[in-house]
Design a protein around this motif. Structure first.
Motif, mmCIF file in Angstrom:
data_model
loop_
_atom_site.group_PDB
_atom_site.id
_atom_site.type_symbol
_atom_site.label_atom_id
_atom_site.label_comp_id
_atom_site.label_asym_id
_atom_site.label_seq_id
_atom_site.Cartn_x
_atom_site.Cartn_y
_atom_site.Cartn_z
ATOM 1 N N ILE A 180 9.397 4.236 -8.913
ATOM 2 C CA ILE A 180 8.564 3.660 -7.874
ATOM 3 C C ILE A 180 7.094 3.741 -8.286
ATOM 4 O O ILE A 180 6.668 4.665 -8.976
ATOM 5 C CB ILE A 180 8.807 4.308 -6.505
ATOM 6 C CG1 ILE A 180 8.488 5.794 -6.503
ATOM 7 C CG2 ILE A 180 10.258 4.110 -6.077
ATOM 8 C CD1 ILE A 180 8.641 6.427 -5.131
ATOM 9 N N GLY A 181 6.348 2.737 -7.871
ATOM 10 C CA GLY A 181 4.942 2.664 -8.234
ATOM 11 C C GLY A 181 4.128 2.078 -7.102
ATOM 12 O O GLY A 181 4.667 1.477 -6.170
ATOM 13 N N SER A 182 2.837 2.233 -7.199
ATOM 14 C CA SER A 182 1.967 1.678 -6.164
ATOM 15 C C SER A 182 2.182 0.177 -6.079
ATOM 16 O O SER A 182 2.104 -0.532 -7.087
ATOM 17 C CB SER A 182 0.499 1.953 -6.472
ATOM 18 O OG SER A 182 -0.329 1.276 -5.545
ATOM 19 N N PRO A 183 2.460 -0.348 -4.878
ATOM 20 C CA PRO A 183 2.671 -1.791 -4.755
ATOM 21 C C PRO A 183 1.393 -2.603 -4.930
ATOM 22 O O PRO A 183 1.458 -3.833 -5.038
ATOM 23 C CB PRO A 183 3.234 -1.945 -3.336
ATOM 24 C CG PRO A 183 2.719 -0.764 -2.599
ATOM 25 C CD PRO A 183 2.658 0.357 -3.601
ATOM 26 N N VAL A 184 0.245 -1.923 -4.973
ATOM 27 C CA VAL A 184 -1.016 -2.646 -5.204
ATOM 28 C C VAL A 184 -1.651 -2.205 -6.516
ATOM 29 O O VAL A 184 -2.866 -2.282 -6.692
ATOM 30 C CB VAL A 184 -1.977 -2.472 -4.011
ATOM 31 C CG1 VAL A 184 -1.409 -3.167 -2.785
ATOM 32 C CG2 VAL A 184 -2.243 -0.999 -3.697
ATOM 33 N N ALA A 185 -0.805 -1.752 -7.449
ATOM 34 C CA ALA A 185 -1.302 -1.349 -8.766
ATOM 35 C C ALA A 185 -2.004 -2.517 -9.444
ATOM 36 O O ALA A 185 -1.485 -3.633 -9.497
ATOM 37 C CB ALA A 185 -0.149 -0.861 -9.632
ATOM 38 N N GLY A 186 -3.198 -2.265 -9.940
ATOM 39 C CA GLY A 186 -3.943 -3.289 -10.674
ATOM 40 C C GLY A 186 -4.738 -4.239 -9.818
ATOM 41 O O GLY A 186 -5.487 -5.064 -10.365
ATOM 42 N N ILE A 187 -4.606 -4.149 -8.493
ATOM 43 C CA ILE A 187 -5.331 -5.113 -7.654
ATOM 44 C C ILE A 187 -6.181 -4.461 -6.566
ATOM 45 O O ILE A 187 -7.118 -5.088 -6.069
ATOM 46 C CB ILE A 187 -4.368 -6.105 -6.981
ATOM 47 C CG1 ILE A 187 -3.499 -5.405 -5.936
ATOM 48 C CG2 ILE A 187 -3.506 -6.825 -7.989
ATOM 49 C CD1 ILE A 187 -2.870 -6.374 -4.978
ATOM 50 N N ALA A 188 -5.879 -3.216 -6.173
ATOM 51 C CA ALA A 188 -6.593 -2.597 -5.060
ATOM 52 C C ALA A 188 -8.025 -2.244 -5.449
ATOM 53 O O ALA A 188 -8.291 -1.765 -6.559
ATOM 54 C CB ALA A 188 -5.858 -1.347 -4.586
ATOM 55 N N GLU A 189 -8.954 -2.471 -4.533
ATOM 56 C CA GLU A 189 -10.360 -2.192 -4.803
ATOM 57 C C GLU A 189 -10.624 -0.709 -5.029
ATOM 58 O O GLU A 189 -11.504 -0.334 -5.810
ATOM 59 C CB GLU A 189 -11.221 -2.670 -3.624
ATOM 60 C CG GLU A 189 -11.503 -4.161 -3.614
ATOM 61 C CD GLU A 189 -12.599 -4.526 -2.632
ATOM 62 O OE1 GLU A 189 -13.548 -5.227 -3.043
ATOM 63 O OE2 GLU A 189 -12.517 -4.112 -1.463
ATOM 64 N N ASP A 190 -9.861 0.156 -4.335
ATOM 65 C CA ASP A 190 -10.137 1.589 -4.394
ATOM 66 C C ASP A 190 -9.276 2.333 -5.409
ATOM 67 O O ASP A 190 -9.273 3.562 -5.444
ATOM 68 C CB ASP A 190 -9.955 2.211 -3.009
ATOM 69 C CG ASP A 190 -8.525 2.053 -2.476
ATOM 70 O OD1 ASP A 190 -7.723 1.342 -3.113
ATOM 71 O OD2 ASP A 190 -8.217 2.649 -1.422
#
Length: 566
Positions: A180-190
């Motif tokens: 499992i990984g962050s669903p906003v990996a590579g795109i989240a501003e923070d």
């Protein structure tokens, strides 16, 4: 990097064999299978069953399947037999496996990091409609699960999934499960750091690799560089959590030994900071320790958490460095900072670092269907997106939406009953598969969770505090009952007439992220399914009346008297 070929006895470190039967650890010379599961794995690697499925079972039908494949090795390719309809929960622990088995399968599609293209999502939806009677549940580990799968259709399903880069390999079994990984990996501003390159390399090294296809039991992995701590890292066998080192910059803090089920344990920090290019080496070292030193004698002690509990973090790190990293010492590093908010699900509209937006939305307790998934793919593409994500809260996200298309997308999702503006109850309620399909379950969960959402929205329309309500059909905690604000463990209970009915043991005040810990059990507190809405309404009203300014439910539940929680 130590890697073991298929024959463990030929490659494990040579040590004096103890006369004590031990725990079945390969690394100390215990290679003789100590239970039936270990014998099945020794007889034939689970990965090999695919050939038999394709060449024999799919052509000759269900009755041709060898029992050791049916209830063992087929899990290595994501297949479990589902529960035969009409068997009540009182018989779950009484009947033999063959009496519980239906002639249909659950098939789990692994979606590492929750990452899907709209093309992949559309294929998942089409397979659901054609082969799975429309079923396609989103799990709390970012996978999709089908039901009603016939063995005759499995090769065709594999062909279609693999045609768009998806797989069911080691989605179940004593194997490296979905990462499992962050669903906003590579795109989240923070975001602190994007873990995607490490996740891809970890997959490349271990999936379909017979050096890692015979583990003591399942092995769960998480990686995220989000400051929201959005991958429940505390309850994975190994987790890599994004942190900033004061000297070396962004990297990952390493956690090991987390897991729930009937003996829950939170993971522990090794105190090591790892740069992204070294994450795959550390991951391979940790999974190799589990393979070589993990306990195989008793299934109930065959998870990494028991080894970590016995060794402690210091010894585990030393063995990792000395025996599996070639003597390389890891860099000491800081712990992750506490997240600033309780919700970690990315629901709602959020700006990406490239100026576009992502939109997180909430199905009901992860229950969707194939037709809905294809409509989500169509809707995402119509609004300029080619990427979607699943989350560890049974939710979904559409990425890469231009600002002027956000409102239209949100309206389109609402029309599908997939709201980006959910109530606290819709947002925070999860449920496992339950007795509808699961052979381990005792009570129903999915429909009950969905109806509970409606009832609580009706009774408490103004409740807007973060709250998690997790329903599980048995004690195995697939829906993470011990770390929910209100965790509900399915069991049979007595109603006011003295009759045995479906109900739940209640756990209160569990949490991850903010002050992680397990919920408390109030002595004798069990609730029938019929009483559930009344009970939760009563407890939440007491929480609202008694809470201090800014106090979370978990904090209140920890200090409240038993009378307030009953």
């Amino acid at each position: 990097m130590a890697a073991t070929p298929p024959n463990p006895a030929a490659s494990a470190p040579r040590r004096k064999v103890s006369r004590h039967r031990g725990e079945g650890q390969w690394a100390v010379g215990h290679f003789t299978p100590l239970n039936g599961n270990e014998q099945v794995k020794k007889d034939d690697d689970g990965l090999n069953v695919r050939t038999r499925i394709e060449t024999i079972y799919s052509k000759r039908g269900f009755d041709s399947i060898d029992p050791s494949d049916l209830r063992g090795r087929m899990r290595w390719w994501g297949l479990y037999t589902q529960r035969k309809p009409g068997i009540d929960g009182g018989k779950t622990a009484v009947l033999e496996p063959e009496e519980l088995d239906d002639r249909y399968f659950m098939l789990r599609v692994r979606i590492d990091g929750g990452a899907l293209t709209t093309q992949q999502l559309r294929v998942i939806g089409e397979i659901s409609q054609e082969f799975a009677r429309g079923t396609a549940d989103i799990t709390d580990r970012q996978n999709v699960q089908y039901h009603w799968i016939r063995i005759e259709d499995v090769p065709e399903i594999w062909d279609r999934l693999e045609g768009v880069g998806l797989s069911t390999v080691t989605a179940c079994g004593d194997t490296p499960r979905v990462m499992i990984g962050s669903p906003v990996a590579g795109i989240a501003e923070d975001e602190i750091i994007d873990g995607t390159p490490a996740l891809e390399e970890m997959k490349r090294r271990v999936l379909n690799n017979k050096a890692y296809s015979n583990l003591p039991r399942k092995f769960k992995t998480a990686i995220s560089g989000s400051p929201l701590l959005d991958v429940v890292h505390e309850i994975n066998d190994v987790a890599f959590v994004g942190v900033r080192h004061p000297e070396h910059g962004p990297g990952f803090d390493v956690w090991v030994g987390g897991g729930l089920s009937t003996n829950p344990k939170l993971g522990v920090r090794l105190g090591a900071w790892v740069p992204i290019d070294e994450v795959p080496d550390v991951y391979e070292g940790v999974i190799s320790i589990f393979r070589d030193y993990g306990y195989r004698r008793l299934r109930t002690r065959a998870r990494l958490k028991f080894l970590v509990a016995d060794w402690g973090a210091e010894k585990f790190r030393q063995v990792l460095e000395d025996e599996y990293l070639g003597g390389r010492k890891l860099i000491d590093g800081p712990a992750p900072e506490q997240p600033v908010q309780q919700w970690r699900d990315h629901i709602g509209v959020h700006r990406q670092k490239d100026g576009r937006y992502y939109v997180g939305f909430a199905p009901r307790v992860g229950r969707v269907d194939g037709a809905t998934l294809t409509k989500i793919a169509d809707l995402a593409e119509a609004h300029g997106s080619g990427r979607v994500r699943t989350t560890v809260e049974q939710k979904m996200i559409v990425l890469d939406v231009e600002q002027d298309k956000v409102d239209s997308l949100v309206e389109g999702l609402e029309a599908l009953d997939l709201t980006a503006r959910p109530s606290s109850f819709r947002r925070g309620t999860m449920a496992c598969t339950g007795i509808e399909f699961c052979k381990l379950a005792i009570v129903e969960t999915k429909q009950r969770g969905s109806s509970l959402i409606d009832e609580l929205e009706r009774r408490l329309p103004d409740f807007d505090e973060p709250i998690t309500i997790n329903l599980n059909g048995c004690p195995n905690a697939c829906a993470r009952i011990q770390v929910a604000d209100i965790g509900l463990k399915g069991q049979l209970v007595l109603d006011d007439k003295g009759e045995q009915v479906e109900g739940y043991q209640v756990h209160l005040g569990g949490a991850l992220g903010l002050e992680p810990g397990f919920g408390r059990k109030v002595r004798g507190l069990k609730v029938t399914a019929e009483e559930l809405p009344d009970y939760i309404e009563r407890v939440l009203k007491r929480f609202q009346a008694e809470r201090e300014d800014g106090e979370r439910f978990a904090t209140w539940a920890a200090r409240a008297g038993e009378e307030a929680l009953s």
